[in-house]
Design a protein around this motif. Structure first.
Motif, PDB file in Angstrom:
ATOM      1  N   TYR A 159       4.479 -46.995 -56.051  1.00 23.62           N
ATOM      2  CA  TYR A 159       4.192 -48.293 -56.644  1.00 23.62           C
ATOM      3  C   TYR A 159       5.187 -48.525 -57.775  1.00 23.62           C
ATOM      4  N   GLU A 160       5.553 -49.768 -58.023  1.00 27.67           N
ATOM      5  CA  GLU A 160       6.576 -50.074 -59.016  1.00 27.67           C
ATOM      6  C   GLU A 160       6.265 -49.492 -60.393  1.00 27.67           C
ATOM      7  N   ALA A 161       4.980 -49.402 -60.743  1.00 28.66           N
ATOM      8  CA  ALA A 161       4.587 -48.858 -62.046  1.00 28.66           C
ATOM      9  C   ALA A 161       5.094 -47.429 -62.243  1.00 28.66           C
ATOM     10  N   VAL A 162       5.209 -46.673 -61.136  1.00 32.61           N
ATOM     11  CA  VAL A 162       5.728 -45.306 -61.214  1.00 32.61           C
ATOM     12  C   VAL A 162       7.144 -45.317 -61.778  1.00 32.61           C
ATOM     13  N   LEU A 194       6.842 -49.978 -53.504  1.00 32.47           N
ATOM     14  CA  LEU A 194       5.935 -51.121 -53.397  1.00 32.47           C
ATOM     15  C   LEU A 194       6.050 -51.927 -54.686  1.00 32.47           C
ATOM     16  N   PRO A 195       6.784 -53.047 -54.674  1.00 33.09           N
ATOM     17  CA  PRO A 195       6.931 -53.870 -55.890  1.00 33.09           C
ATOM     18  C   PRO A 195       5.617 -54.535 -56.276  1.00 33.09           C
ATOM     19  N   ARG A 248       2.391 -48.926 -46.579  1.00 36.70           N
ATOM     20  CA  ARG A 248       3.761 -48.714 -46.104  1.00 36.70           C
ATOM     21  C   ARG A 248       4.321 -49.983 -45.456  1.00 36.70           C
ATOM     22  N   ALA A 249       3.452 -50.734 -44.774  1.00 38.92           N
ATOM     23  CA  ALA A 249       3.894 -51.926 -44.062  1.00 38.92           C
ATOM     24  C   ALA A 249       4.359 -53.034 -44.998  1.00 38.92           C
ATOM     25  N   VAL A 250       3.745 -53.135 -46.175  1.00 33.42           N
ATOM     26  CA  VAL A 250       4.116 -54.208 -47.111  1.00 33.42           C
ATOM     27  C   VAL A 250       5.168 -53.761 -48.118  1.00 33.42           C
ATOM     28  N   ALA A 251       5.464 -52.455 -48.185  1.00 27.29           N
ATOM     29  CA  ALA A 251       6.462 -51.944 -49.131  1.00 27.29           C
ATOM     30  C   ALA A 251       7.872 -52.311 -48.666  1.00 27.29           C
TER      31      ALA A 251
END
Length: 268
Positions: A159-162, A194-195, A248-251
């Motif tokens: 995830y982008e926060a990472v 994943l943004p 995974r599909a939306v990343a």
């Protein structure tokens, strides 16, 4: 799987408490002699923290144990991994495929030593320098799984926060981003981001790991603040697989993901 403490720590801590009480030595007196806080002594007696050589030697002298407490130094060792994660680590070493989703932290398999030190060294309650170094060394050793022959398959979705969390400052942050780009070049690793703008509700539930054993058995591993669960229960594993597939599909795809991370690193 609930938290389980190291049995050697618990036994040594129990003996420490028994000798202290038998000798009518208060926890505060032992704390002063060993240069620890009373709360730390309590944690050691309960087996929550490892009884250190300094405490064992101080207690041996104060309690007149004639070397019986000091002798425990030869048997008490820091765990390589937290007790609640040890079963998972055993399964991970055997796995032929490893998929994970992280919501807040860089996965241990991809962390730089500097990131590890920033993360592990700031634990509360503190782990102690010796235990922290043992954990860092074990995590670095664990990273050999990425290049071990024959190669296992790894899939990471972050995830982008990472990527936005600057543990240890700008230099550590940039070094960690560059490490992710290096890992993404390995032939057996697929890295996706994943943004924020692509986040879906199922992606905000928490992190997870999926493992596949050589005999095709699959494990699902999830963690929380003080508990973790490793299971082969088919309905649970199936739910984790479905959730991971949705994320995974939306990343971003792997190429877009490395470009995303590259731009972030260039900005630092």
């Amino acid at each position: 799987m609930s938290v389980q403490y190291n049995p050697t720590w618990r036994y040594s801590g129990n003996q420490l408490k028994r000798w202290r009480m038998k000798a009518n030595v208060s926890r505060e007196e032992l704390a002063v002699a060993a240069n620890y806080s009373p709360d730390t002594i309590k944690a050691m007696e309960q087996g929550v923290r490892m009884p250190t050589a300094r405490v064992l030697d101080a207690a041996d002298g104060l309690c007149g144990a004639d070397g019986l407490l000091s002798a425990a130094k030869d048997y008490v060792r820091a765990d390589k991994f937290p007790p609640r994660a040890q079963d998972f680590m055993e399964r991970e070493r055997e796995a032929v495929a490893h998929w994970s989703y992280e919501l807040a932290l860089v996965p241990g398999l991809l962390q730089t030593p500097e990131y590890m030190r920033s993360l592990i060294g700031k634990r509360r309650p503190p782990l102690g320098e010796h235990t922290a170094q043992e954990r860092i060394a074990a995590r670095e050793e664990r990273q050999q799984l990425l290049t071990r022959q024959p190669l296992s398959a790894f899939g990471f979705v972050l995830y982008e926060a990472v990527l936005r969390c600057p543990f240890g400052g700008a230099d550590v942050h940039k070094g960690q981003l560059l490490r992710l780009l290096e890992a993404a070049e390995l032939p057996n690793i697929e890295l996706q981001v994943l943004p924020y703008e692509r986040a879906i509700s199922t992606a905000l539930i928490g992190p997870m790991v999926l493992l596949e054993a050589p005999d095709y058995e699959r494990f699902a591993y999830s963690t929380g603040q003080s508990i973790s669960q490793l299971t082969t229960d088919p309905p649970v594993v199936s739910a984790h697989i479905e959730r991971f597939s949705m994320i995974r599909a939306v990343a971003l795809d792997p190429v877009e993901s490395t470009q995303f991370i590259g731009r972030m690193a260039d900005e630092l």
